[in-house]
Design an enzyme around this catalytic site. Structure first.
Site, short mmCIF file in Angstrom:
data_model
loop_
_atom_site.label_atom_id
_atom_site.label_comp_id
_atom_site.label_asym_id
_atom_site.label_seq_id
_atom_site.Cartn_x
_atom_site.Cartn_y
_atom_site.Cartn_z
N PRO A 70 31.28 15.05 -8.54
CA PRO A 70 30.50 16.15 -7.99
C PRO A 70 29.04 15.72 -7.78
O PRO A 70 28.48 15.02 -8.63
CB PRO A 70 30.59 17.24 -9.05
CG PRO A 70 31.66 16.82 -9.99
CD PRO A 70 31.85 15.35 -9.86
N VAL A 71 28.48 16.11 -6.64
CA VAL A 71 27.11 15.70 -6.30
C VAL A 71 26.10 16.58 -7.04
O VAL A 71 26.31 17.78 -7.18
CB VAL A 71 26.89 15.82 -4.77
CG1 VAL A 71 25.45 15.51 -4.39
CG2 VAL A 71 27.84 14.89 -4.03
N ALA A 79 23.90 6.94 -7.74
CA ALA A 79 23.95 5.50 -8.11
C ALA A 79 25.33 4.92 -7.78
O ALA A 79 25.44 3.78 -7.32
CB ALA A 79 23.64 5.33 -9.59
N ALA A 80 26.39 5.71 -8.00
CA ALA A 80 27.74 5.21 -7.73
C ALA A 80 27.97 5.03 -6.23
O ALA A 80 28.55 4.02 -5.79
CB ALA A 80 28.78 6.17 -8.32
N ASP A 122 21.02 5.21 -14.93
CA ASP A 122 22.16 5.53 -14.07
C ASP A 122 22.67 4.25 -13.38
O ASP A 122 23.88 3.98 -13.37
CB ASP A 122 21.77 6.55 -12.99
CG ASP A 122 21.58 7.94 -13.55
OD1 ASP A 122 21.41 8.07 -14.77
OD2 ASP A 122 21.62 8.92 -12.77
#
Ligand code: MEV
Length: 279
Positions: A70-71, A79-80, A122
């Site tokens: 989820p954003v 970061a992902a 992160d």
């Protein structure tokens, strides 16, 4: 295509910005990215645009992204996504990323878009994976957890504030130095207990209360946390938090997580189960 996992901060968000140790771990929600050539057909946000740029790709490149994270929930989505895009662009260009350090440095460049001056936690957990202890400016410590830790992530709604705004709010918080100091000390204890495989529930809840005092948890999340505590749960916000509307995800521990799941299901509140360590 590599799956890049999101993260939770188990202890020490915000205090990590002030040089204290923080603990973060990968979670089983991930993102994949694939270069599709023509960028005009793909919707690109500013993180994706920056990630293509730092990877040395043409701004016209298109990248398709599939994400379960989820954003804006404090789960390391930006970061992902940056990491997945950089890896896929460099593969496409025929010059794959060679080391985690190289990837970390490039993801950090992307993190500056949304975070201003990110501590790097992160980027570190997304790139290195597993359980890490992170102190700004020091080598990343990979830790082996003594006993798998099951957690529930409870959605309190998307914060309207950016991480940068939340970090700025903390800078102005009353009693900040003392609270940051206390969170830093708690994080050191969390680190030791995690490695030994001991219970961290009480420490987690203490950290949650200190974050509430620091002023990064909104009313909605505060009320829900207190309801869950009445059920015997330990509760802490994870990530930057938010005050005007949602505060992102709460980390919840309980000796019988089903008690919490049932409570949330009755109220039709979304939650995710995740496990740190083990299979
Ligand atoms: C955000 O995931 C963590 C914060 O401590 C900010 C940072 O470390 O850059 C709030």
């Amino acid at each position: 295509m590599r799956i890049i996992n999101g993260k939770v901060i188990l202890s020490g968000e915000h205090s990590v910005v002030y040089g204290k140790v923080a603990l973060a771990a990968s979670i089983n929600l991930g993102v994949v990215a694939k270069v599709v050539g023509d960028g005009n057909s793909v919707d690109k946000n500013e993180i994706v645009i920056r990630a293509i740029e730092v990877a040395g790709g043409d701004s016209k490149l298109g990248v398709e992204i599939e994400s379960e994270i989820p954003v804006g929930a404090g789960l390391g989505s930006s970061a992902a996504v940056a990491s997945a895009v950089i890896l896929s662009v460099r593969e496409y260009l025929g010059s794959p990323i060679k080391s985690k350090k190289e990837l970390f440095n490039l993801v950090m460049e992307c993190e500056k878009v949304a975070h201003g001056k990110p501590s790097g936690i992160d980027a570190a957990v997304v790139v290195y994976g597993g359980l890490i202890a992170f102190t700004k400016g020091r080598p990343i410590e990979k830790l082996a957890i003594g006993k798998p830790l099951e957690l529930l992530l409870v959605d309190t709604g998307k914060p309207v504030e950016t991480t940068k705004e939340m970090v700025e709010l903390v800078a102005k918080a009353r009693n900040r130095e003392d609270l940051i100091d206390q969170i830093g000390k708690l994080s050191l204890r969390v680190k030791n207990e995690l490695v030994l495989g001991n219970d961290i529930d009480e420490l987690l809840d203490n950290n949650g209360c200190l974050l509430e005092e620091l002023g990064v948890v909104g009313e909605r999340a505060n009320e829900l946390s207190n309801e869950l505590r009445k059920l015997g749960a330990s509760v802490k916000v994870t990530g930057a938090g938010g005050v005007k509307e949602g505060s992102g995800m709460l980390l919840v521990r309980h000796n019988d997580l089903n008690v919490v799941r049932k409570y949330l299901d009755r109220r039709k509140m979304s939650h995710y189960s995740t496990k740190i360590g083990g299979r």
